[in-house]
Write a protein that holds these residues in place. Structure first.
Motif, PDB file in Angstrom:
ATOM      1  N   ILE A 180       7.584   8.148   6.619  1.00 48.57           N
ATOM      2  CA  ILE A 180       7.693   6.146   6.096  1.00 48.57           C
ATOM      3  C   ILE A 180       8.377   5.980   5.152  1.00 48.57           C
ATOM      4  CG2 ILE A 180       5.833   5.064   5.039  1.00 48.57           C
ATOM      5  CD1 ILE A 180       3.600   6.914   5.613  1.00 48.57           C
TER       6      ILE A 180
ATOM      7  N   LEU B 218       4.723  11.630  11.433  1.00 46.93           N
ATOM      8  CA  LEU B 218       4.644  10.122  10.569  1.00 46.93           C
ATOM      9  C   LEU B 218       4.632  10.233   9.389  1.00 46.93           C
ATOM     10  CD1 LEU B 218       1.622   8.910  12.436  1.00 46.93           C
ATOM     11  CD2 LEU B 218       3.519   8.327  12.958  1.00 46.93           C
TER      12      LEU B 218
ATOM     13  N   PRO C 157      -2.852   8.856  -1.417  1.00 45.92           N
ATOM     14  CA  PRO C 157      -4.499   8.512  -1.744  1.00 45.92           C
ATOM     15  C   PRO C 157      -4.783   8.596  -3.143  1.00 45.92           C
ATOM     16  CG  PRO C 157      -4.422  10.461  -0.386  1.00 45.92           C
ATOM     17  CD  PRO C 157      -3.202   9.836   0.148  1.00 45.92           C
TER      18      PRO C 157
ATOM     19  N   PHE D 102      -3.511  14.070   3.909  1.00 41.27           N
ATOM     20  CA  PHE D 102      -1.947  13.357   3.141  1.00 41.27           C
ATOM     21  C   PHE D 102      -1.624  14.916   2.541  1.00 41.27           C
ATOM     22  CE2 PHE D 102      -3.825   9.118   4.260  1.00 41.27           C
ATOM     23  CZ  PHE D 102      -2.289   8.351   4.296  1.00 41.27           C
ATOM     24  N   ARG D 103      -2.193  15.135   1.504  1.00 37.97           N
ATOM     25  CA  ARG D 103      -2.077  16.628   0.948  1.00 37.97           C
ATOM     26  C   ARG D 103      -1.465  17.680   1.829  1.00 37.97           C
ATOM     27  NH1 ARG D 103      -6.554  19.013  -2.436  1.00 37.97           N
ATOM     28  NH2 ARG D 103      -6.621  17.052  -3.194  1.00 37.97           N
TER      29      ARG D 103
ATOM     30  N   LEU E  54       0.110   4.044   7.162  1.00 38.29           N
ATOM     31  CA  LEU E  54      -0.582   5.076   6.384  1.00 38.29           C
ATOM     32  C   LEU E  54      -0.626   4.428   4.897  1.00 38.29           C
ATOM     33  CD1 LEU E  54       1.347   7.923   8.588  1.00 38.29           C
ATOM     34  CD2 LEU E  54      -1.022   7.710   7.704  1.00 38.29           C
ATOM     35  N   GLY E  55      -0.336   3.616   4.587  1.00 38.85           N
ATOM     36  CA  GLY E  55      -0.539   2.947   3.325  1.00 38.85           C
ATOM     37  C   GLY E  55      -1.921   2.540   3.476  1.00 38.85           C
TER      38      GLY E  55
ATOM     39  N   VAL F 250      -9.634  11.812   4.057  1.00 34.75           N
ATOM     40  CA  VAL F 250      -7.998  10.844   3.710  1.00 34.75           C
ATOM     41  C   VAL F 250      -7.468  12.261   2.526  1.00 34.75           C
ATOM     42  CG1 VAL F 250      -8.525  10.232   1.359  1.00 34.75           C
ATOM     43  CG2 VAL F 250      -6.889   9.457   3.083  1.00 34.75           C
ATOM     44  N   LYS F 251      -7.666  12.859   1.496  1.00 39.51           N
ATOM     45  CA  LYS F 251      -6.831  13.515   0.313  1.00 39.51           C
ATOM     46  C   LYS F 251      -6.043  14.798   1.228  1.00 39.51           C
ATOM     47  CE  LYS F 251      -8.942  11.337  -3.767  1.00 39.51           C
ATOM     48  NZ  LYS F 251      -9.640  12.167  -4.665  1.00 39.51           N
TER      49      LYS F 251
ATOM     50  N   ALA G  15      -4.408   5.124   3.475  1.00 39.57           N
ATOM     51  CA  ALA G  15      -4.307   5.859   1.591  1.00 39.57           C
ATOM     52  C   ALA G  15      -5.298   4.789   0.910  1.00 39.57           C
ATOM     53  CB  ALA G  15      -3.139   6.365   1.418  1.00 39.57           C
ATOM     54  N   GLU G  16      -5.617   3.860   1.446  1.00 46.10           N
ATOM     55  CA  GLU G  16      -5.657   2.606   0.018  1.00 46.10           C
ATOM     56  C   GLU G  16      -6.937   2.599   0.203  1.00 46.10           C
ATOM     57  OE1 GLU G  16      -3.729  -0.249  -1.123  1.00 46.10           O
ATOM     58  OE2 GLU G  16      -2.081   1.314  -2.497  1.00 46.10           O
TER      59      GLU G  16
ATOM     60  N   PRO H 270       0.227  -1.203   0.271  1.00 48.51           N
ATOM     61  CA  PRO H 270      -0.017   0.215  -0.201  1.00 48.51           C
ATOM     62  C   PRO H 270       0.901   1.317  -0.628  1.00 48.51           C
ATOM     63  CG  PRO H 270       0.085  -0.971   1.809  1.00 48.51           C
ATOM     64  CD  PRO H 270       1.085  -1.857   1.515  1.00 48.51           C
ATOM     65  N   VAL H 271       0.375   2.051  -1.148  1.00 46.47           N
ATOM     66  CA  VAL H 271       1.284   3.197  -0.486  1.00 46.47           C
ATOM     67  C   VAL H 271       1.043   4.177  -0.232  1.00 46.47           C
ATOM     68  CG1 VAL H 271       2.468   4.637  -2.618  1.00 46.47           C
ATOM     69  CG2 VAL H 271       2.024   2.964  -3.212  1.00 46.47           C
ATOM     70  N   PRO H 272       1.033   5.128   0.722  1.00 44.91           N
ATOM     71  CA  PRO H 272       0.468   6.319   1.797  1.00 44.91           C
ATOM     72  C   PRO H 272       0.310   7.199   0.728  1.00 44.91           C
ATOM     73  CG  PRO H 272       2.548   5.964   2.067  1.00 44.91           C
ATOM     74  CD  PRO H 272       2.292   4.935   1.553  1.00 44.91           C
TER      75      PRO H 272
END
Ligand SMILES: Nc1ncnc2c1ncn2[C@@H]1O[C@H](COP(=O)(O)OP(=O)(O)O)[C@@H](O)[C@H]1O
Ligand SMILES: Nc1ncnc2c1ncn2[C@@H]1O[C@H](COP(=O)(O)OP(=O)(O)O)[C@@H](O)[C@H]1O
Ligand code: SF4
Ligand code: SF4
Ligand SMILES: [Mg+2]
Ligand SMILES: [Mg+2]
Lengths: 383, 314, 477
Positions: free
Chosen positions: C409, C405, A308, C394-395, C366-367, C390-391, C370-371, A304-306
């Motif tokens: 990674i 965190l 989205p 992360f953005r 966190l991967g 979620v977007k 994200a998915e 899984p890639v962090p």
């Protein structure tokens, strides 16, 4: 390329499965099966694969913590010698331990003629040069010992290297000062020396385990999933510590993990294992950019890639890893492979050099990289 | 340098404090169970009696009667009920039960301690060899252990006493022979699981010899269940010893102050009259002395087992 | 979006020998309908305690929920938690339990847990009983919580018995517009090939025959079961606490009557019971829906005979058997290989699309977040320190902890990224740091952080942060 530090030839480790009232052997777990690898001085080699693929076992056999069922392990070998034995071992074609022993005996005779020695006996010199760090920070430290005693144990047994290349034993204040110095380097402080392991967090325990391993300045360090039980934030700390130590003490690492992202961050070369066999060996960048073996491809796509916003295709492997006690015939990956064909179920693919510095064990390796071979309509999906 | 040494000693003090704290914690959990605490107190009382009782009392149980005759008491050969001079009464031949019971505490507890501790020592030794080495040696040790375990313990002890001589030493030996196999079993099981832990492998990887590994890592981490077993077995040894006396195969020396022996005096001399109905104190009092100790030891053992169980440590 | 579950100011503590572990300080969040909410944070941050608090599975002693509110629809799950125990402050805090209240709450919660909130764990073995087969365990759940549906299908099947038999003989079938129709639709869609369809047909017909034989008994059972279902539905929708109390009482009374062990013994004895046959068929179809190869073999096996990935599928199928309103998954893939993790996550997503259950996914990866997730809550030392889509998260991470965190990674797709670390460790929660609990590790720490606990601030729509760095800015705007 630099000098070979470890050369494993035809390494096999079969665990007998005992059963019944009489405890007779019912079969074998083929945990490591005919592995030939070279590890060069000063590099970090990553070893990846799903759990149960034999990574830990290979690491233990390489350190002589488990006696191989067959195979030879060279430490710091002369090139001519090891390649000669490699040739001989190519002809070993059985996986019954009793026959293996016989066949091997002949080989060893041959090898002796060629003035080759088996570097297999547990020998004290070897112990001083290699060390291991385990995955589980909880069970790897003796709960009834003070941290200072835990770190002192290998030093008391093996001594520390001196400038003139010999070793000397130290004790008392000298030992304590030596340990103090080292523990500082690990990011712990002197206060910690007089505590028991249960007072520490996972990351700190792993630092202590590393301190114990490198206290005798080994040349070769096996890191068996050293960060798998840790949080990412702590993992990053441990990885940078390991990198620092490697540069300072010029160690060679075998970094075992199932986390490909970690492998990419730390290693120079990668060995991919599946069910006791090495299926792909390559330089790291090459492996991640152009994976050849279908198993490596699937592994890579499953991480899984962090991020989205990144869409990617995931190759979903069906099912689990088959049991290593009863590995599939032919290519061991054929039960889950998208490219499998008739031949894969019958004939075992050899580890061949497909590109320069990039070897893989697949009948269709060349077709796959050139894009000639299309996968069966497999359950891929995108996120 | 002095500062350094100072900090080292304070560090050591810190380590000791940690040890003590963990002991205090264990004690706290132990005392949370009132039954186990009562058990502990009674056991401690017995230990005190065993240590100081004979010193305070002096004399011999059967001579006490002579002493009392100075007070103008008539000495009976048949048992007398508890009275001012004989708080627990007397049994046949003018044997003072109070004196006997108190003196017996020392002998019984000492025999039990010797038996259980030697059993535990032998068991730890053999069990750790069998567990760590395994292979043929281990197999042989375990088979022998099994054989000993399968013979009823009383039969084994009687055979021992009859074949050799009926002395205290032989009795202790016989009891040790009965008790070591249990410990071998327990230690072996424990070693088998500790052996698989990673710190043992780390020690091997550091080049330590088998002996060192076993002594430094395996035994210290496998002996905790032994403590529980020891406290439970203490009572069993005493019971077995009493049974041997009761069956009349105890060692020679009729007047030995031993709880089982005091009962057996009553039953052998009463010649047909049931001692329990006619002279209840001759049987009940020494029997109670055994019973209370054995029950307390069991309560204590249970309490210990509970505090060593991490699931119950809250 | 309609909120299914609302958690407000949840506070949970553990009273142990060393002191009071302040595991949850002040946790508030909500889960929308059909949403996947991720909770992420380091080990020991209180993720599992949050999940266990919501489902009331905190082991007591030593744990207690000390305060807060959890609302499922209109139902307050923490209503009489305060009556369960009193705290007596001495040298050591003592707890006096009120066992009557606890027992009543327990009965009530058994209903809630199976029916409205399900949970899956990191160790699937923990959720399964080692002495029963997988089939027994799934059937048990179905019989307990899904009776109505089973009975409805049976009834409808007995009405259409002749058509069913024709279907079996190879003829086609007109889809009925009732429960059975839906079921057959589903079978046609998910079943793996003719073999599996035949299995369904056989069992459906057998169950239907049994139903018509003892029509009266089952009709009555169905009526009762429907009544119960209505009660349960009203429990969530009725806004009046008094009526809720009434319903809870009645439900609890009925739950008392159901003895699971007795039931499964009966099941073993009476294999021909139509209700049981239907439950078995449904178990089979559940396993098919979670992509288990060879479902028949798996049904007959015991938990220890299955691999980790397979077990996790089984627990997922059990958790989803009653279409719960909320599914809480506590690190469901942490113990699995990446390849199997990918399978399980895909499965969860697919099932969520199909059923529309809300999911709370707890993980430290966190991967995975994200998915899989729509919204993320970042937890640190018993507080939710940041929450966002979620977007957006992360953005545009705001909280120093979240930033730390994300920077720590390693990335497969970006080998040159330099890993940054967060110094230090998660603090011991017996004596947590004053003020902002993150302050000893925070690179931006300033004086105020050490004394004052930051409150939650909305920095943009749907994005909240608990950090003093942002309070000034919002005031200025
Ligand atoms: N001491 C042992 N005895 C028997 N089987 C073992 C032993 N150690 C490992 N195995 C088996 O060997 C296989 C490979 O194990 P391991 O090397 O631990 O895999 P990995 O480290 O890749 O997860 C597994 O199937 C495991 O069950
Ligand atoms: N049974 C328990 N007894 C005492 N403390 C506990 C217990 N369970 C959890 N805790 C404490 O609660 C805190 C949060 O734990 P947990 O929710 O399990 O973390 P995670 O985020 O890793 O799931 C930890 O500090 C832990 O020590
Ligand atoms: S040899 Fe065949 S089965 Fe094996 S990886 Fe290559 S294509 Fe797949
Ligand atoms: S409140 Fe202060 S210490 Fe806490 S995260 Fe924000 S800046 Fe850091
Ligand atoms: Mg491993
Ligand atoms: Mg957790």
């Amino acid at each position: 390329m630099s000098k070979v530090l470890i050369d494993a030839v035809g390494l096999r480790k079969y665990f007998p499965i005992k059963g019944g009232v009489t405890g007779r052997t019912l079969g074998y777990v083929y945990a490591v099966d005919d592995v030939n690898i070279k590890i060069y001085k000063g590099e970090t080699v990553g070893l990846v694969g799903e759990s149960g693929c034999g990574k830990t076992t290979l690491g233990r056999v390489l350190l002589d913590l488990a006696e191989p069922t067959a195979g030879v392990l060279f430490y710091n070998p002369e090139d001519s010698v090891s390649s000669k034995v490699s040739e001989l071992y190519k002809n070993l074609k059985t996986n019954k331990p009793s026959e293996l022993k016989k066949e091997e005996k002949k080989l060893v005779e041959e090898a002796k003629k060629a003035d080759v020695y088996r570097n297999k006996k547990r020998n004290r010199e070897f112990r001083k040069k290699v060390q291991i760090v385990f995955q589980d920070p909880v069970s790897s430290l003796d709960p009834r010992m003070l941290i200072k005693d835990i770190i002192a144990e290998p030093i008391l047994i093996n001594g520390i290297p001196t400038e003139d290349g010999k070793r000397k034993k130290i004790k008392g204040d000298e030992l304590l000062n030596y340990i103090r110095e080292m523990i500082g380097e690990m990011g712990l402080n002197e206060d910690h020396l007089f505590r028991f392991p249960h007072e520490f967090s996972g990351g700190q325990r792993q630092r202590i385990a590393i301190a114990r391993a490198i206290s005798i300045r080994p040349e070769f360090l096996v890191l068996d999933e050293p960060t798998s039980a840790l949080d990412v934030s702590v993992q990053a700390q441990i990885l940078s510590l390991l990198e620092h130590l490697q540069q300072k003490y010029e160690m060679t690492y075998l970094f075992i993990t199932h986390n490909l992202a970690v492998i990419r961050a730390v290693s120079d070369r990668v060995i991919v294992m599946y069910l006791g066999k090495v299926v792909e060996v390559s330089r790291t960048d090459d492996l991640f950019e152009n994976p050849i073996h279908p198993y490596t491809q699937a592994l890579l796509s499953a991480i899984p890639v962090p991020d989205p916003e990144r869409k990617r295709n995931i190759v979903v492997l069906s099912g689990d890893v088959p049991s290593p006690a009863n590995p599939p015939a032919g290519c061991r990956f054929h039960t889950r492979c998208r490219f499998a064909e008739e031949i894969c179920t019958k004939e075992e693919p050899k580890l061949e050099e497909i590109k320069e510095g990039h070897t893989a064990a697949c009948h269709f390796a060349r077709e796959i990289i050139s894009g000639q071979k299309k996968p069966a309509p497999a359950p891929t999906f995108s996120t | 340098m002095t500062a350094n040494a100072n900090s080292a000693s304070s560090n050591l003090a810190r380590a000791l404090r940690t040890k003590f704290q963990s002991f205090a914690k264990t004690f706290y959990f132990y005392t949370r169970s009132p039954i186990a605490t009562i058990g502990l107190i009674i056991v401690l009382f017995y230990v005190l009696v065993a240590i100081f009782g004979p010193i305070v009392l002096g004399g011999n149980p059967w001579r006490m009667t002579q002493y009392l005759s100075y007070h103008g008491q008539y000495i009976y050969n048949i048992p007398q009920p508890p009275s001012r001079y004989f708080p627990f009464g007397t049994t046949f031949e003018g044997y003072d039960i109070f004196n006997g019971v108190v003196k017996a505490a020392r002998i019984d507890l000492m025999v039990a301690a010797i038996v259980v501790l030697s059993g535990a020592l032998i068991g730890t030794f053999l069990g750790s060899i069998a567990g760590y080495k395994g292979g043929l040696t281990g197999e042989v040790i375990m088979r022998v252990t099994d054989i000993f375990l399968s013979i009823p313990s009383l039969v084994l002890a009687i055979a021992f006493l009859v074949i050799f001589s009926r002395t205290l030493n032989v009795m202790v030996l016989a009891l040790i022979v009965i008790w070591w196999p249990t410990y071998t079993r327990i230690v072996r099981g424990q070693v088998l699981s500790v052996r698989e832990l990673k710190y043992v492998e780390a020690s091997v990887a550091a080049g330590s010899s088998s002996i060192r590994t076993v002594l430094k890592h395996i035994i210290p981490n496998s002996i905790y269940p032994i403590f529980v077993q020891v406290s439970l077995d203490f009572g069993n040894v005493i019971l077995t010893m009493a049974a041997l006396f009761f069956l009349g195969v105890g060692f020679a020396g009729y007047w030995t102050p031993e709880w089982g022996n005091i009962i057996s005096i009553a039953t052998t001399f009463s010649s047909g009259i049931p001692a329990i109905t006619h002279y209840w104190w001759t049987v009940v009092i020494p029997a109670l002395a055994i019973l209370i100790l054995v029950v307390s030891l069991n309560l204590m053992g249970d309490g210990l087992r509970d505090v060593t169980d991490p699931r119950l440590r809250r | 979006m309609e909120d299914v579950l609302v958690v407000k100011n949840l506070k949970t503590q553990f009273f142990i020998y060393e002191g009071v572990v302040k595991a949850l300080e002040d946790v508030s969040f909500s889960v929308g309908k059909g949403e996947v909410l991720g909770i992420v944070g380091e080990t020991g941050c209180g993720k599992s305690v949050t999940a266990y608090s919501i489902t009331r599975l905190i082991p007591d002693p030593p744990g207690r929920i000390v305060g807060g509110e959890v609302k499922l629809g209109n139902l307050d799950l923490m209503r009489n938690i305060k009556d369960e125990a009193r705290f007596i402050q001495k040298k050591r805090i003592k707890i006096k339990h009120n066992y009557k209240v606890i027992r009543n709450n327990e009965l009530f919660f058994n209903t809630i847990r199976g029916k409205y909130i399900s949970m899956i764990f990191q160790e699937p073995m923990a959720a399964l009983n080692p002495v029963y087969t997988v089939e027994d365990q799934i059937a048990e759940t179905l019989l307990l919580h899904n009776r109505t549906r089973l009975l409805k299908i049976m009834k409808s099947a007995s009405n259409h018995l002749s058509e069913l038999e024709r279907w079996k003989d190879g003829g086609d079938i007109d889809i009925f517009d009732d429960e059975l129709g839906e079921e057959i639709d589903k079978i046609k869609k998910t079943a793996r090939g003719a073999e599996s369809i035949k299995f369904h047909q056989d069992l459906l017909i057998e169950g239907a025959r049994g139903f018509s034989k003892k029509m009266q008994k089952y009709e009555e059972m169905l009526k009762k079961s429907i009544e119960r279902d209505e009660l349960e539905d009203r429990l969530l929708t009725d806004p009046n606490p008094a009526t809720q109390q009434e319903i809870i009482k009645r439900l609890a009374k009925e739950s008392k009557k159901i003895n699971l062990i007795k039931m499964s013994k009966q099941m073993k004895r009476n294999k021909k019971d139509p209700l049981l046959i239907e439950a078995r068929r449904e178990s089979f179809s559940l396993l098919e829906s979670v992509d288990i190869p060879n479902p028949r073999g798996v049904l007959k096996s015991y938990p220890h005979e299955l691999s980790g990935g397979m077990l996790q599928r089984v627990t997922i199928s059990i958790a989803l058997a009653n279409n719960p309103k909320v599914l809480i998954a506590d690190e469901p893939t942490t113990a699995l290989d990446v390849t199997v993790q990918a399978q399980i996550l895909k499965l969860l997503r697919d099932l969520q699309d199909a059923i529309g259950t809300s999911i709370i996914l707890i993980t430290h990866d966190l991967g995975v977040i994200a998915e899989t997730c729509n919204r993320v809550a970042v937890m640190y030392a018993g507080n939710i320190v940041e929450m966002a889509e979620v977007k957006e998260l992360f953005r545009n991470p705001k909280h120093p902890y979240t930033i730390g965190l994300l920077q720590s990674i390693p990335r497969v797709d970006d080998p040159n990224k330099t890993l940054k670390t967060i110094p230090g460790n998660v603090p011991n929660l017996i004596n947590p740091p004053q003020g902002c609990r993150f302050h000893p590790r925070c690179p931006f720490v300033f004086d105020r952080c050490r004394v004052e606990k930051p409150v939650s601030i909305e920095v943009s729509k749907g994005h909240t942060v608990e950090c003093h760095l942002f309070s000034g800015k919002v005031n200025a705007e």
